[in-house]
Scaffold this motif. Structure first.
Motif, PDB file in Angstrom:
ATOM      1  N   ILE A  34       0.337  -1.262   0.165  1.00  0.00           N
ATOM      2  CA  ILE A  34      -0.087  -0.362   0.226  1.00  0.00           C
ATOM      3  C   ILE A  34       1.046   1.719  -0.365  1.00  0.00           C
ATOM      4  N   ILE A  35       2.051   1.235   0.467  1.00  0.00           N
ATOM      5  CA  ILE A  35       3.037   2.467   0.873  1.00  0.00           C
ATOM      6  C   ILE A  35       3.374   2.389  -0.351  1.00  0.00           C
ATOM      7  N   GLY A  36       4.363   1.355  -0.659  1.00  0.00           N
ATOM      8  CA  GLY A  36       4.578   1.292  -1.997  1.00  0.00           C
ATOM      9  C   GLY A  36       3.774   1.885  -3.433  1.00  0.00           C
ATOM     10  N   PRO A 149       6.913 -15.812  -6.656  1.00  0.00           N
ATOM     11  CA  PRO A 149       5.366 -16.491  -6.750  1.00  0.00           C
ATOM     12  C   PRO A 149       4.856 -15.465  -5.432  1.00  0.00           C
ATOM     13  N   VAL A 150       4.811 -14.468  -5.675  1.00  0.00           N
ATOM     14  CA  VAL A 150       4.644 -13.664  -4.557  1.00  0.00           C
ATOM     15  C   VAL A 150       3.402 -12.478  -5.107  1.00  0.00           C
ATOM     16  N   VAL A 151       3.726 -11.659  -5.923  1.00  0.00           N
ATOM     17  CA  VAL A 151       2.439 -10.630  -6.352  1.00  0.00           C
ATOM     18  C   VAL A 151       1.394 -11.916  -6.915  1.00  0.00           C
ATOM     19  N   ALA A 209      -2.212  -1.189  -9.005  1.00  0.00           N
ATOM     20  CA  ALA A 209      -2.607  -2.316  -8.449  1.00  0.00           C
ATOM     21  C   ALA A 209      -1.681  -2.655  -7.389  1.00  0.00           C
ATOM     22  N   ALA A 210      -0.439  -2.216  -6.634  1.00  0.00           N
ATOM     23  CA  ALA A 210      -0.463  -2.628  -5.808  1.00  0.00           C
ATOM     24  C   ALA A 210      -0.321  -2.201  -4.419  1.00  0.00           C
ATOM     25  N   ILE A 211      -1.794  -1.666  -4.592  1.00  0.00           N
ATOM     26  CA  ILE A 211      -3.519  -0.724  -3.567  1.00  0.00           C
ATOM     27  C   ILE A 211      -3.455  -1.397  -3.504  1.00  0.00           C
ATOM     28  N   VAL A 212      -4.298  -1.984  -4.473  1.00  0.00           N
ATOM     29  CA  VAL A 212      -5.172  -2.906  -4.690  1.00  0.00           C
ATOM     30  C   VAL A 212      -4.993  -4.357  -3.881  1.00  0.00           C
ATOM     31  N   ALA A 213      -3.768  -5.279  -4.578  1.00  0.00           N
ATOM     32  CA  ALA A 213      -3.419  -6.291  -4.192  1.00  0.00           C
ATOM     33  C   ALA A 213      -3.068  -6.168  -2.378  1.00  0.00           C
TER      34      ALA A 213
END
Length: 233
Positions: A34-36, A149-151, A209-213
């Motif tokens: 979320i921060i990134g 295999p993280v995101v 996309a990073a925040i949603v993930a």
């Protein structure tokens, strides 16, 4: 008949500690993403907002480069070791750090160069070398993100797609720039305006996309995590 033997107290404590550690790791992963993602959005939004307002702020480039470096460092290492989008693999971490700090290092280096001491003919190759290194680092980092295999699977290759789109836009800008006498200044200005939007839109897409993930997707198990104690039956 006797019932099942109760689990030893020590085993229950270890199991609780493992559950707490897993919950903390999930929380730190969400926090990192979320921060990134928010930092990436800020990097894309800040210059656009100031350009629209026709405001010049000294040091804006340096501040934006610092935000970019912070975002990629966070994605490389995560928070307290959790949330690394490259699973803390050395190649991915190195590529993210190189891509993150190249612009900042370049901006800082030019601050100490006396005005007029470098001719345009010498500055252009230096800038081109920096762009090539930046592209190589970003391509390497985004490929490592896709392979780790993280995101979540639906988002793993989005950063690579974003890098390719931006690189294509810049390559097109170079081609168009060489055709100025043929196309005219107005066409060139329009194309330059569009290409300035492409990096910002790419940053918005990856940042969102990073925040949603981080908010909606349950973080996947970190492949570098080692389970010390087996589950208690």
């Amino acid at each position: 008949m006797t019932g099942p033997m109760p689990a030893p107290q020590g085993a229950e404590a270890r199991r609780d500690a493992s559950v707490n550690a897993s919950a903390r790791s999930a929380k730190d992963t969400r926090l990192a993403w979320i921060i990134g993602g928010s930092l990436l959005i800020a990097v894309g939004l800040l210059p656009m907002a100031l350009q629209a307002a026709s405001v010049f702020v000294p040091g804006l480039d340096l501040f934006g480069d610092a935000l970019w470096a912070a975002a990629l460092t966070l994605f490389a290492f995560g928070v307290r070791g959790a949330g690394s989008v490259v699973a803390r693999r050395p190649l991915g971490v190195t590529a993210l750090l190189l891509a993150g700090f190249l612009p900042l290092a370049g901006t800082l280096a030019w601050q100490f160069v006396p005005a007029g001491s470098v001719t345009p003919g010498a500055a252009i190759p230096i800038t081109q070398i920096q762009l090539v290194l930046m592209l190589a680092a970003l391509l390497t980092a985004t490929v490592q993100i896709g392979r780790a295999p993280v995101v979540p699977p639906g988002l793993r290759w989005l950063p690579l797609i974003a890098v390719i789109v931006v690189a294509t836009a810049f390559a097109g800008a170079q081609i168009i720039a060489m055709q100025v006498p043929t196309l005219g200044q107005q066409v060139l200005s329009l194309f330059v305006a569009v290409t300035t939007l492409v990096p910002a839109l790419a940053l918005f897409a990856v940042g969102i996309a990073a925040i949603v993930a981080g908010v909606q997707q349950p973080p996947r198990a970190d492949p570098t995590t080692v389970q010390i104690y087996p589950p208690v039956s």
